[in-house]
Write a protein that holds these residues in place. Structure first.
Motif, short mmCIF file in Angstrom:
data_model
loop_
_atom_site.label_atom_id
_atom_site.label_comp_id
_atom_site.label_asym_id
_atom_site.label_seq_id
_atom_site.Cartn_x
_atom_site.Cartn_y
_atom_site.Cartn_z
N GLU A 10 0.83 -1.21 0.00
CA GLU A 10 0.00 0.00 0.00
C GLU A 10 0.86 1.26 0.00
O GLU A 10 0.51 2.27 -0.63
N ARG A 11 1.99 1.20 0.68
CA ARG A 11 2.90 2.35 0.66
C ARG A 11 3.47 2.58 -0.74
O ARG A 11 3.57 3.71 -1.21
N THR A 14 0.88 4.09 -2.88
CA THR A 14 0.71 5.51 -2.53
C THR A 14 1.77 6.36 -3.24
O THR A 14 1.49 7.46 -3.71
N VAL A 15 3.00 5.83 -3.31
CA VAL A 15 4.06 6.55 -4.02
C VAL A 15 3.70 6.70 -5.50
O VAL A 15 3.82 7.78 -6.08
N GLU A 17 0.76 6.76 -6.83
CA GLU A 17 -0.36 7.69 -6.95
C GLU A 17 0.13 9.15 -6.96
O GLU A 17 -0.50 10.01 -7.55
N ALA A 18 1.26 9.41 -6.32
CA ALA A 18 1.79 10.77 -6.28
C ALA A 18 2.18 11.28 -7.66
O ALA A 18 2.27 12.49 -7.88
N LEU A 31 8.30 14.31 -3.24
CA LEU A 31 7.57 13.06 -3.02
C LEU A 31 7.28 12.85 -1.54
O LEU A 31 6.22 12.33 -1.17
N ALA A 34 4.32 14.94 -0.79
CA ALA A 34 3.10 14.42 -1.40
C ALA A 34 2.58 13.18 -0.70
O ALA A 34 1.36 12.96 -0.63
N THR A 35 3.49 12.34 -0.19
CA THR A 35 3.07 11.07 0.41
C THR A 35 3.01 11.10 1.93
O THR A 35 2.32 10.28 2.55
N TYR A 37 5.66 10.44 3.69
CA TYR A 37 6.63 9.45 4.16
C TYR A 37 7.99 10.11 4.40
O TYR A 37 8.35 11.09 3.76
N LEU A 42 10.96 6.46 1.73
CA LEU A 42 10.72 6.66 0.30
C LEU A 42 11.82 6.05 -0.55
O LEU A 42 11.55 5.43 -1.58
#
Length: 200
Positions: A10-11, A14-15, A17-18, A31, A34-35, A37, A42
């Motif tokens: 899922e992480r 999510t990256v 999706e950024a 990034l 945006a995330t 994290y 990252l």
């Protein structure tokens, strides 16, 4: 269900999706913002994604999407139909003219090469599916080609569809009226096929 979740996956998603914004490339700091994290987290996620070419890191350290998302997107029915219809035509156009034949597509401020056929000539325009460059002033999709030239023919598009072009590119000295005629003939053939499919 909670037990079906894999946090690391899922992480990573999510990256990815950024990258679904108009901006093409991101710094690690962008990034992280945006995330949400940490940069160390990252870097681990991006490293795994890069190994499978979901993302790529440029020489200036910025991150952008790799070729895998585009390759997988071609399996989507509309893209698959487009590939089936256009790729054989590009292959024939490249063989007949000795130049690089491509299908370009407009995505906001960017132009993307969707499909390409390379000629056997040693001196040619090296273009790859997934290559992107900024849309020039006046909505001109042609990239800068020092010593080279790109001929274009716009494809008819339905409302809501991106603008697409058939293109021939190569050394300026080789692209002439015959190349232009071949490109126009390819467009006419593609348009006729699309119209026939629409009536069936």
């Amino acid at each position: 269900m909670a037990q079906d979740r894999v946090e690391a996956v899922e992480r990573a998603l999510t990256v990815l999706e950024a990258f679904d914004v108009d901006q093409e490339a991101f710094t690690l700091a962008e990034l992280a913002q945006a995330t949400g994290y940490y940069k160390s987290t990252l870097l681990r996620l991006l490293g795994s994604l890069a190994r499978f070419d979901y993302v790529q890191r440029s020489h200036d350290g910025r991150w952008s999407l790799g070729s895998t998302p585009l390759r997988l997107a071609r399996r989507h029915p509309p893209s698959r139909q487009l590939t089936t219809r256009v790729q054989p035509l590009l292959d024939r156009l490249a063989a007949e003219t000795g130049e690089t034949a491509a299908l370009l597509e407009n995505h906001g401020p960017q132009v993307e090469c969707r499909l390409v056929a390379l000629p056997e000539a040693a001196l040619r325009h090296e273009l790859r599916p997934g290559s992107q460059w900024p849309l020039a002033a006046g909505n001109d999709p042609r990239p800068e080609l020092p010593g080279g030239k790109m001929l274009l023919q716009a494809l008819p598009s339905a409302p809501g569809e991106p603008t697409r072009w058939l293109a021939l590119s190569g050394p300026s000295s080789r692209l002439d009226a015959r190349s232009e005629a071949a490109l126009k003939a390819a467009l006419a053939e593609l348009t006729a096929v699309a119209e026939t499919e629409a009536m069936t």
